[in-house]
Design an enzyme around this catalytic site. Structure first.
Site, mmCIF file in Angstrom:
data_model
loop_
_atom_site.group_PDB
_atom_site.id
_atom_site.type_symbol
_atom_site.label_atom_id
_atom_site.label_comp_id
_atom_site.label_asym_id
_atom_site.label_seq_id
_atom_site.Cartn_x
_atom_site.Cartn_y
_atom_site.Cartn_z
ATOM 1 N N GLY A 152 0.831 -1.196 0.000
ATOM 2 C CA GLY A 152 0.000 0.000 0.000
ATOM 3 C C GLY A 152 0.868 1.249 0.000
ATOM 4 O O GLY A 152 1.904 1.292 0.656
ATOM 5 N N ALA A 163 -0.268 7.974 1.999
ATOM 6 C CA ALA A 163 0.697 8.932 2.537
ATOM 7 C C ALA A 163 1.606 8.299 3.586
ATOM 8 O O ALA A 163 2.831 8.360 3.481
ATOM 9 C CB ALA A 163 -0.041 10.133 3.113
ATOM 10 N N TRP A 164 1.029 7.653 4.612
ATOM 11 C CA TRP A 164 1.836 7.120 5.698
ATOM 12 C C TRP A 164 2.628 5.895 5.242
ATOM 13 O O TRP A 164 3.798 5.727 5.590
ATOM 14 C CB TRP A 164 0.948 6.818 6.888
ATOM 15 C CG TRP A 164 1.617 6.381 8.164
ATOM 16 C CD1 TRP A 164 1.079 5.536 9.091
ATOM 17 C CD2 TRP A 164 2.907 6.761 8.700
ATOM 18 N NE1 TRP A 164 1.951 5.365 10.152
ATOM 19 C CE2 TRP A 164 3.085 6.110 9.935
ATOM 20 C CE3 TRP A 164 3.924 7.581 8.229
ATOM 21 C CZ2 TRP A 164 4.228 6.236 10.715
ATOM 22 C CZ3 TRP A 164 5.079 7.721 9.006
ATOM 23 C CH2 TRP A 164 5.217 7.058 10.235
ATOM 24 N N LYS A 177 -9.750 7.550 17.297
ATOM 25 C CA LYS A 177 -9.336 8.944 17.084
ATOM 26 C C LYS A 177 -9.794 9.454 15.717
ATOM 27 O O LYS A 177 -10.118 10.640 15.569
ATOM 28 C CB LYS A 177 -7.827 9.087 17.235
ATOM 29 C CG LYS A 177 -6.990 8.445 16.159
ATOM 30 C CD LYS A 177 -5.519 8.557 16.466
ATOM 31 C CE LYS A 177 -4.659 7.938 15.378
ATOM 32 N NZ LYS A 177 -4.778 8.595 14.075
ATOM 33 N N ASN A 216 -8.999 13.107 8.576
ATOM 34 C CA ASN A 216 -10.385 12.967 9.021
ATOM 35 C C ASN A 216 -10.928 14.290 9.546
ATOM 36 O O ASN A 216 -12.085 14.628 9.308
ATOM 37 C CB ASN A 216 -10.476 11.878 10.091
ATOM 38 C CG ASN A 216 -10.245 10.492 9.518
ATOM 39 O OD1 ASN A 216 -11.163 9.853 9.023
ATOM 40 N ND2 ASN A 216 -9.005 10.025 9.570
#
Length: 456
Positions: free
Chosen positions: A42, A45-46, A279, A342
């Site tokens: 994958g 971004a992270w 979160k 988010n």
């Protein structure tokens, strides 16, 4: 050089980089001349930044380690993104020179003119993530064939959204049937699924991976922390925790640690994974509140008090002795509410710049994980079999009834029966209950429901 750190993020060998690599190689039983193979599955971004951090730190040890990224091929870069990417390239002399040396600059000129279509896997090889084009990375080795990427990998990094994790790891399991040893998996995914039959239970990404790929839970770890991907790659000081079995986590924590990215280790994988999903849920509401109140610090602090009390309440249902919402866990929540995708999504909804019918995969941002997590947490905590005693009404109620923010987010985002502005009603508690009471209620009663994690 800046001190003992290279400007591209690679740590000087004198600081123990090679020693940390050798320690991990020994733990994995690698002999001299046998490459340690790491692949990130994958390229959001992270996931891309995580691979780039490893490439910067260890990529020059070519005889000892191989670092690659898998992403699906064929996703085109639209014309407006290509134009923006061209502007980014020309604003950075180092990037411009690098592309010219690699004979890759011309294709970006052609894409800018509309004479060529670029693809996400193609630009990733040049160091550009489609979900984060403003932050150039180091060039990455990209594989688009999943079997080639993983069949002999020693460490697999799960950079997929939780909504895609099960499907991809079920496919991975086909390629690992003949393996003598199973890989070590580091999951970056934040999100959950809810299973309601035969008993209500939560399914975290590490559990999805274990059941889908047949990998023992001791070989699966979770890494999370207060991390905004672009800021970490730009060397903003950050920290994270890697959670899981003692066998792997301490050595991996040392391996992943860099001068600007400090990694600690922890055994409580359940609390950290659940908080990782929660979160994102409450970050959407935080973005809504910020936009609806014109960034009122007072309103945002009221929201923070209520949402953290709900998060603590929920974790006490899921684990017998959850780690307290403090230190890195609190920081992770704070940064996500402050500046995560988010929170951005909640802001755009409240401003009318996005609509719910646009879905949860947003151009330039990727998957908005909090949407599916809202549905999963609410549906799970609405089950009558999990009922708890209401502190005021002295009757049994589903846990979701004691989480007014979660309940309203579900009605806004999933059921779509309330306007976005109704999130503010969750802050106006007509009962005038102190959020502390919800926390005390969770801590003073036998709330833990082992069945929620599939335990007897």
């Amino acid at each position: 050089m800046v001190g003992s750190v290279h400007v591209n993020g690679a740590v000087n060998g004198a600081n123990g980089t090679e020693e940390r690599l050798d320690e991990l190689r020994r733990l994995l039983g690698k002999s001299d001349g046998d490459l340690l193979k790491i692949v990130s599955i994958g390229a959001g971004a992270w996931g891309s930044v995580f691979a780039a951090l490893l490439q910067d730190a260890y990529g020059h040890f070519r005889e000892k380690v191989q670092i690659r990224v898998w992403r699906r091929q064929g996703r085109a870069v639209d014309r407006s993104t290509a134009e923006h990417l061209f502007d980014v390239i020309n604003s950075r002399e180092d990037v411009l020179r690098r592309l010219i040396r690699r004979c890759a600059y011309l294709k970006y000129v052609e894409a800018r003119l509309g004479d060529r279509t670029l693809y996400a896997d193609e630009i990733l090889r040049d160091g550009f993530c489609l979900n984060m084009v403003d932050t150039p990375l180091c060039p990455l080795k990209v594989v688009t064939n999943l079997q080639e990427a993983v069949w002999d990998a020693d460490i697999v990094v799960n950079g997929l959204p939780s909504t895609e994790t099960r499907e991809v790891f079920e496919e991975l399991s086909k390629y690992w049937k003949e393996r003598i040893s199973v890989p070590v998996i580091i999951s970056l995914a934040k999100g959950i699924e809810a299973s309601l039959d035969p008993i209500p239970r939560i399914i975290t990404p590490t559990q999805m991976i274990s059941s889908a790929a047949g990998v023992p839970t001791e070989n699966i770890l979770y890494l999370g922390g207060p991390n905004i991907a672009s800021e970490i790659y730009n060397k903003e000081y950050a920290n994270a925790r890697i959670c899981g079995s003692t066998k792997w986590r301490k050595t991996l924590a040392k391996f992943l640690r860099q001068p600007h990215f400090i990694v600690w280790d922890n055994s409580d994988i359940v609390t950290h994974e659940v908080m990782g999903g929660l979160k994102n849920v409450y970050a959407i509401g935080a973005g809504m509140v910020a936009a609806l109140t014109n960034e009122s610090a007072t309103s945002k602090s009221v929201y923070f008090a209520h949402c953290t009390s709900e998060m603590i309440f929920i974790t006490h249902l899921l684990t017998e002795q959850p780690e307290k919402l403090a230190g890195p866990l609190l920081a992770d929540t704070y940064v996500t509410l402050l500046k995560g995708r988010n929170a951005w999504y909640g802001q755009m909804l409240a401003k009318g710049e996005l609509r719910l019918d646009m879905g949860d995969s947003i151009k330039g941002k990727g998957m908005i994980q909090g949407i599916s997590a809202v549905g999963a947490f609410f549906e799970l905590l609405s089950q009558p079999s999990l009922s708890v005693l209401h502190p005021e009404e002295n009757k049994q109620v589903a846990p979701a009834e004691l989480c007014p923010i979660l309940k309203r987010l579900y009605r806004i985002l999933i059921k779509r029966e309330l306007p976005v502005g109704d999130i503010l009603q969750a802050l106006r508690d007509e009962t005038m209950n102190d959020p502390r009471e919800r926390i005390e209620m969770a801590q003073s009663h036998t709330f833990y429901r082992p069945s929620l994690l599939g335990k007897p």
